[in-house]
Design an enzyme around this catalytic site. Structure first.
Site, PDB file in Angstrom:
ATOM      1  N   LYS A  62       0.845  -1.201   0.000  1.00 40.06           N
ATOM      2  CA  LYS A  62       0.000   0.000   0.000  1.00 40.06           C
ATOM      3  C   LYS A  62       0.881   1.251   0.000  1.00 40.06           C
ATOM      4  CE  LYS A  62      -3.552   2.223   2.779  1.00 40.06           C
ATOM      5  NZ  LYS A  62      -4.446   2.138   3.933  1.00 40.06           N
TER       6      LYS A  62
ATOM      7  N   ARG B 113      -5.152  -4.742   6.025  1.00 36.40           N
ATOM      8  CA  ARG B 113      -5.700  -6.065   6.389  1.00 36.40           C
ATOM      9  C   ARG B 113      -7.106  -6.291   5.850  1.00 36.40           C
ATOM     10  NH1 ARG B 113      -4.643  -2.690  10.411  1.00 36.40           N
ATOM     11  NH2 ARG B 113      -6.299  -1.911  11.761  1.00 36.40           N
TER      12      ARG B 113
HETATM   13  O1  F6P Z   1       2.233  -4.371   9.916  1.00 37.61           O
HETATM   14  C1  F6P Z   1       1.909  -3.060   9.648  1.00 37.61           C
HETATM   15  C2  F6P Z   1       1.365  -2.859   8.267  1.00 37.61           C
HETATM   16  O2  F6P Z   1       1.218  -1.494   8.082  1.00 37.61           O
HETATM   17  C3  F6P Z   1       0.064  -3.597   8.000  1.00 37.61           C
HETATM   18  O3  F6P Z   1      -1.039  -2.926   8.466  1.00 37.61           O
HETATM   19  C4  F6P Z   1       0.107  -3.747   6.532  1.00 37.61           C
HETATM   20  O4  F6P Z   1      -0.797  -4.706   6.091  1.00 37.61           O
HETATM   21  C5  F6P Z   1       1.551  -4.121   6.328  1.00 37.61           C
HETATM   22  O5  F6P Z   1       2.253  -3.339   7.262  1.00 37.61           O
HETATM   23  C6  F6P Z   1       2.083  -3.920   4.950  1.00 37.61           C
HETATM   24  O6  F6P Z   1       2.021  -2.593   4.550  1.00 37.61           O
HETATM   25  P1  F6P Z   1       2.204  -2.170   3.040  1.00 37.61           P
HETATM   26  O7  F6P Z   1       1.106  -2.779   2.243  1.00 37.61           O
HETATM   27  O8  F6P Z   1       2.142  -0.668   3.038  1.00 37.61           O
HETATM   28  O9  F6P Z   1       3.545  -2.669   2.577  1.00 37.61           O
END
Ligand code: F6P
Length: 548
Positions: free
Chosen positions: A206, A268
């Site tokens: 994300k 999530r």
């Molecule tokens: O573990 C923290 C977190 O921010 C989660 O909420 C999220 O799913 C994961 O890290 C991965 O984040 P990203 O998709 O931004 O790499």
């Protein structure tokens, strides 16, 4: 605003627990021949039997009173209507819009987001079609045979869980792999048997800043370029799923090969967005849509059904009953389906990152239990590992049993045996076996009296251990979508009652920050001041032995 445990509804439940704690479930069944029927519900092709719980209709009514007191219905509408209920990040929470198959407008700041969602889905459909038919080839013109999703947390667990669950629907011509851990072993062991010319990486993040994912993506790109020796190859072998176009470009992926989503999709809760790309590649776009449809059916039910007849609400309330009034600290998820082997891990993030909070939305410390520890393993493996504690240990472990009537792999009598264990375990947990019964059994077996009286203590079971049973006809994209949405809304229900924000995750920040500081020290080979004695000694030992 008062904490929820100061409300009369909460206090009424405390008093009610004092009456209920000595009640035997078996007696409740004996008294009411309609209990199983009245405490069952079939929604979105899922059947829930919640009768094997330490509850009566009075308990449920009191729990529903509590949900009404906190305006659960109002909060549900606010979520679906895109209000910024994630108050610490000032964001709407709209995973429901991603699977809004009714296409009803959903307005964020006055703008309908459905056209954007549909546009990304259309791009996913086209891309999936091209890869699956072989029209999209690698840099050397070879057909893609292996997809490697690089992501972590919500950018990994959901697609990984769903791909395993829907394995019977997968095309044989594409294999999907998942790399999440920054431990180099994960990437090395995943790619060692793959042909770079036939491998497509999806970098799913994300933020596109997550250390683990960016490190793995960089090493994967090195692996590819070492083999193909041409920077142009990246465009044919890397696509990105992210909300951060600038970072995607900086990494070297053309935004033409980027599938976007939005800040109102929590990590999530994101498998319904383009984070679900590996799912669509594995099972086809139509099946991915069926997954969305199953979730949408559960959303409609959650939004519209009365609280007392609402499957996610009922599960949420029962869980809260045990956590806050019976003192249960954990919640077990026990799928009787090998394909659902990653469901407990997926729900661990879903539940614990959402409801593992200690302050209310207004920042006031709570003095009651919030999210339980969620854990589990598929039956029957779990039976031969930890069920002993659930049956005879000193703590109450509320558990959800999940299974299907038909298996995708009907092999001899495997499935009847498997499900016989499901039903037997829930019955045994509820019924237990008293001392006298154990004693009589052993005497009948001819065990001599002294030995029998000793062993009967060990061979009796307290029973009265609560379970929910979730049955479906078959594990399909539709039923899986409904099942996941069921748990999402269960989490929401509990979060609203506890008065917490289920949609942020500040608790993961501190460790990440300290890891960056420590990484610099490891790279420099010098420990700076400021660590506690234990961390300092461990770091010095690590550095000395690596460099020595
Ligand atoms: O573990 C923290 C977190 O921010 C989660 O909420 C999220 O799913 C994961 O890290 C991965 O984040 P990203 O998709 O931004 O790499």
């Amino acid at each position: 605003m008062a904490l929820v445990n100061e409300t009369p509804q909460w206090k009424a439940l405390q008093g009610h627990w004092d009456e209920m704690k000595e009640v035997r479930m078996a007696d409740l069944f004996a008294k009411d021949p309609h209990r199983a029927r009245d405490m069952s519900l079939s929604i979105a092709r899922l059947h829930l039997d919640y009768s094997k719980n330490l509850i009566t209709q009075e308990t449920l009514a009191k729990l529903v009173d509590l949900a009404e007191a906190v305006d659960l219905k109002g909060w549900t509408r606010r979520m679906f209507n895109a209000e910024a209920i994630n108050n610490t990040e000032q964001r709407a929470v709209l995973h429901t819009a991603l699977r809004n198959r009714s296409n009803r407008p959903v307005l964020v700041d006055g703008v309908d987001v459905m056209p954007q969602i549909n546009a990304v889905l259309a791009r996913m459909e086209s891309f999936v079609g091209r890869v699956r038919t072989g029209e999209w080839t690698g840099h050397t013109g070879e057909r893609i045979t292996d997809i490697v999703n690089i992501g972590i947390g919500g950018s990994n667990l959901g697609p990984k869980m769903v791909c395993a669950a829907l394995a019977p629907y997968q095309t044989e011509s594409l294999r999907v792999h998942f790399v999440s851990n920054v431990d180099g072993t994960h990437l090395v062991e995943t790619v060692q048997s793959l042909n770079p010319a036939k491998t497509l990486f999806i970098v799913a993040s994300k933020t596109f800043t997550t250390q683990e994912t960016m490190t793995n993506a960089t090493s994967a790109r090195d692996w590819l370029l070492t083999a193909l020796q041409d920077r142009e190859a990246v465009a044919r072998h890397f696509v990105a799923v992210s909300t951060n176009a600038a970072r995607v470009t900086a990494f070297g992926i053309d935004t033409a090969n980027m599938f976007g989503f939005w800040d109102w999709v929590g990590g999530r809760y994101s498998l319904w967005s383009s984070i679900g790309l590996p799912i669509a590649l594995a099972v086809g776009f139509d099946r991915f849509v069926e997954l969305l449809e199953g979730a949408h059916a559960m959303d409609e039910h959650f939004l519209n059904a009365d609280l007392a007849q609402n499957m996610p609400v009922i599960l949420g309330l029962i869980g809260l009953w045990y956590a806050n009034f019976a003192g249960a600290c954990t919640h077990a998820v026990l799928p009787y389906d090998q394909s659902l082997r990653f469901l407990p891990a997926y729900l661990q993030q879903g539940d614990m990152e959402s409801n593992g909070k200690g302050v209310t939305r207004a920042g006031v410390a709570v003095d009651y239990t919030t999210g339980p520890v969620v854990w589990g393993e598929p039956g029957t493996d779990g039976q031969h590992a930890f069920y002993q504690l659930i049956h005879q240990g000193t703590q109450m472990v509320p558990a959800d049993f999940i299974g299907a009537i038909h298996s995708h792999n009907e092999l001899g009598d495997h499935h009847p045996k498997f499900m016989a264990n499901f039903f037997a375990q829930t019955e045994a947990l509820m019924r237990g076996r008293g001392y006298e019964e154990a004693l009589a059994e052993m005497r009948a077996e001819g065990v001599e009296d002294e030995q029998a009286s000793l062993l009967a203590h060990h061979r009796s079971f307290p029973g009265n251990r609560p379970t929910n049973s979730i049955l479906m006809e078959r594990l399909t994209p539709h039923t899986l979508g409904a099942l996941i949405a069921l748990y999402e809304h269960r989490i929401f229900t509990q979060g609203i009652i506890w008065g917490i924000n289920s949609f942020d995750q500040w608790g993961v920040e501190l460790g990440k920050k300290l890891a960056n500081v420590i990484l610099d020290e490891i790279k420099m080979g010098k420990v700076k001041a400021g660590h506690d004695a234990s961390t300092r000694a461990l770091l010095e030992r690590f550095i000395a032995h690596r460099n020595g």
